[in-house]
Design an enzyme around this catalytic site. Structure first.
Site, PDB file in Angstrom:
ATOM      1  N   LYS A 191       1.100  -1.064   0.082  1.00 40.30           N
ATOM      2  CA  LYS A 191      -0.014  -0.372   0.320  1.00 40.30           C
ATOM      3  C   LYS A 191       0.632   1.522  -0.257  1.00 40.30           C
ATOM      4  O   LYS A 191       2.248   1.063   0.200  1.00 40.30           O
ATOM      5  CB  LYS A 191      -0.847   0.191   1.210  1.00 40.30           C
ATOM      6  CG  LYS A 191      -1.781  -0.939   1.242  1.00 40.30           C
ATOM      7  CD  LYS A 191      -2.995  -1.306   0.056  1.00 40.30           C
ATOM      8  CE  LYS A 191      -3.515  -2.336   0.501  1.00 40.30           C
ATOM      9  NZ  LYS A 191      -4.713  -3.011   1.041  1.00 40.30           N
TER      10      LYS A 191
HETATM   11  C1  LIG Z   1      -5.483  -3.782   1.521  1.00 35.30           C
HETATM   12  C2  LIG Z   1      -6.863  -3.705   1.878  1.00 35.30           C
HETATM   13  C3  LIG Z   1      -8.199  -3.561   2.914  1.00 35.30           C
HETATM   14  C4  LIG Z   1      -6.901  -4.611   4.309  1.00 35.30           C
HETATM   15  O1  LIG Z   1      -6.339  -4.388   4.618  1.00 35.30           O
HETATM   16  P1  LIG Z   1      -5.145  -5.632   4.984  1.00 35.30           P
HETATM   17  O2  LIG Z   1      -4.454  -4.518   5.211  1.00 35.30           O
HETATM   18  O3  LIG Z   1      -3.891  -5.978   4.595  1.00 35.30           O
HETATM   19  O4  LIG Z   1      -6.047  -6.162   5.948  1.00 35.30           O
HETATM   20  C5  LIG Z   1      -9.361  -3.681   2.734  1.00 35.30           C
HETATM   21  N1  LIG Z   1      -9.544  -3.044   1.475  1.00 35.30           N
HETATM   22  C6  LIG Z   1      -8.961  -2.842   1.096  1.00 35.30           C
HETATM   23  C7  LIG Z   1      -9.399  -1.658  -0.599  1.00 35.30           C
HETATM   24  C8  LIG Z   1      -7.926  -2.710   0.438  1.00 35.30           C
HETATM   25  O5  LIG Z   1      -6.707  -2.935  -0.669  1.00 35.30           O
END
Ligand SMILES: *Cc1c(COP(=O)(O)O)cnc(C)c1O
Length: 378
Positions: A191
């Site tokens: 991310k």
């Molecule tokens: C990555 C993601 C999540 C979840 O985040 P994690 O930290 O991996 O649990 C939730 N919603 C979206 C749209 C994502 O891209």
């Protein structure tokens, strides 16, 4: 055909520049007389820094982005019998979070170009059981938050903004995550503000909601008195080493975002003429963009993917099926409905590399290969 070294879709050297710092911080936390490895002063400092960077009333660090969604829904009082309107296209936590609380995800179709949830669909799906509208920003584009804000306010329901991919994005002068009653970020490594570990953050303009999430993330305790459990909560706490590392990396975040955006600008320019040739890039510009990945819509998607892979460009086709077609969620979906735009998105979307580690030459090579595929005679 010449095959160059593959440009990775997600780089393996994301944290190379900071290796020494990370090892030092690990040693510092490990040998601190406090011996506090979760929810210590470093986590609190990171919460304040993120809170202030987006102008929220509170920010609460927790175990993951997924967990952040569950904690907020629980703090909203979501439970059995309630409906949560979610996008039909996206990642599993969007559907799983309501289901885990015994609520029903109601799937709304998406915009055919940007694949973010369609506000008109959301509005048409609101019933007297709806408690929350939960849009998610997608790949390179933020959801239409002004429209969704109006719809949620008019209907008297809460708005939870899944900004897991959009941290650092801005729409109409307002930070991603601050359009909803609460927003969530994810720090999973890929991310925009990712880290080498697992973590997430809830941001909110509502101090009472922030307090409720704090209690829920740590077994229902209030952070003052230990072993007094006000409510049934979870273990969704934040790691001190990661907090220290993120504090160290926060000042460099705008520069890394800018690099992503510049690559996005360059792609937008190179791909502007490709729509009649069967490849549609995301909308150009900076407002309401997030550049987590750069996602094209391609008529001959699988051929484009094979072409890119054969020419040294890592790429990724996300989401083989709309959420309501997934085995886990189909039993919770209305089987009389269809989600044609989500289905088309699954068939056509292909993400190409856009991360701050890419060199200009690599970015050019990626663009060249996409154009060469589109422009070659069939
Ligand atoms: C990555 C993601 C999540 C979840 O985040 P994690 O930290 O991996 O649990 C939730 N919603 C979206 C749209 C994502 O891209």
């Amino acid at each position: 055909m010449t095959t160059t070294a593959t440009i990775p879709f997600f780089p393996t050297d994301l944290f190379d520049d900071e290796r020494e710092v990370l090892l030092e911080l690990l040693h510092e936390v490990a040998t601190d007389p406090e011996q506090k490895f979760i929810l210590g002063w470093r986590t609190a400092a990171l919460e304040r820094a993120i809170r202030d960077s987006v102008g929220a009333a509170d920010a609460v660090a927790c175990g993951s982005g997924t967990s952040a969604l569950v904690l907020v829904l629980k703090a909203f009082g979501v439970g059995p019998g309630d409906e949560v309107v979610v996008p039909a296209y996206g990642c599993a936590p969007l559907a799983a979070a309501p289901v885990l609380l015994g609520a029903t995800p109601v799937f709304a179709d998406v915009d055919p170009r940007t694949l973010v949830v369609d506000p008109a669909e959301v509005e048409s799906l609101i019933t007297e059981r709806t408690r929350v509208v939960m849009p998610a920003h997608m790949f390179s584009t933020m959801a239409d938050m002004p429209a969704l804000r109006r719809i949620a306010t008019t209907a008297g329901v809460r708005l939870l903004e899944d900004s897991a991919v959009a941290q650092g994005g801005v729409l109409g002068g307002r930070a991603a995550g601050t359009w909803g009653d609460a927003g969530v970020y994810s720090f999973v490594q890929v991310k925009t503000f990712g880290m080498p570990g697992e973590g997430g953050m809830v941001v909110t303009g509502d101090p009472a909601l922030g307090r409720a999430v704090r209690v829920l993330r740590n077994h229902g305790q209030d952070g003052v008195r230990r072993f007094v459990h006000h409510t049934v909560g979870w273990n969704s706490r934040f790691d001190e080493v990661m907090a220290a590392f993120q504090l160290h990396r926060l000042p460099g975040f705008p520069e890394r975002l800018e690099r992503r955006a510049r690559i996005g600008d360059y792609y937008a320019e190179r791909f502007a003429h490709l729509a009649p040739l069967g490849i549609t890039p995301p909308p150009p510009g900076r407002d309401g963009r997030c550049f987590y990945v750069y996602s094209l819509l391609a008529e001959r998607r699988d051929e484009l993917r094979d072409h890119l892979l054969a020419n040294g460009v890592g790429c990724h086709a996300y989401y083989p099926a709309p959420l309501p077609h997934q085995p886990a969620f189909a039993p919770h979906a209305d089987r009389r409905r269809d989600w044609p735009n989500a289905r088309r998105g699954c068939e056509r979307s292909l993400a190409i590399p856009i991360n701050p580690r890419l060199t200009d030459a690599q970015v050019e090579h990626v663009a060249d290969q996409v154009c060469r595929f589109a422009e070659r005679p069939r």
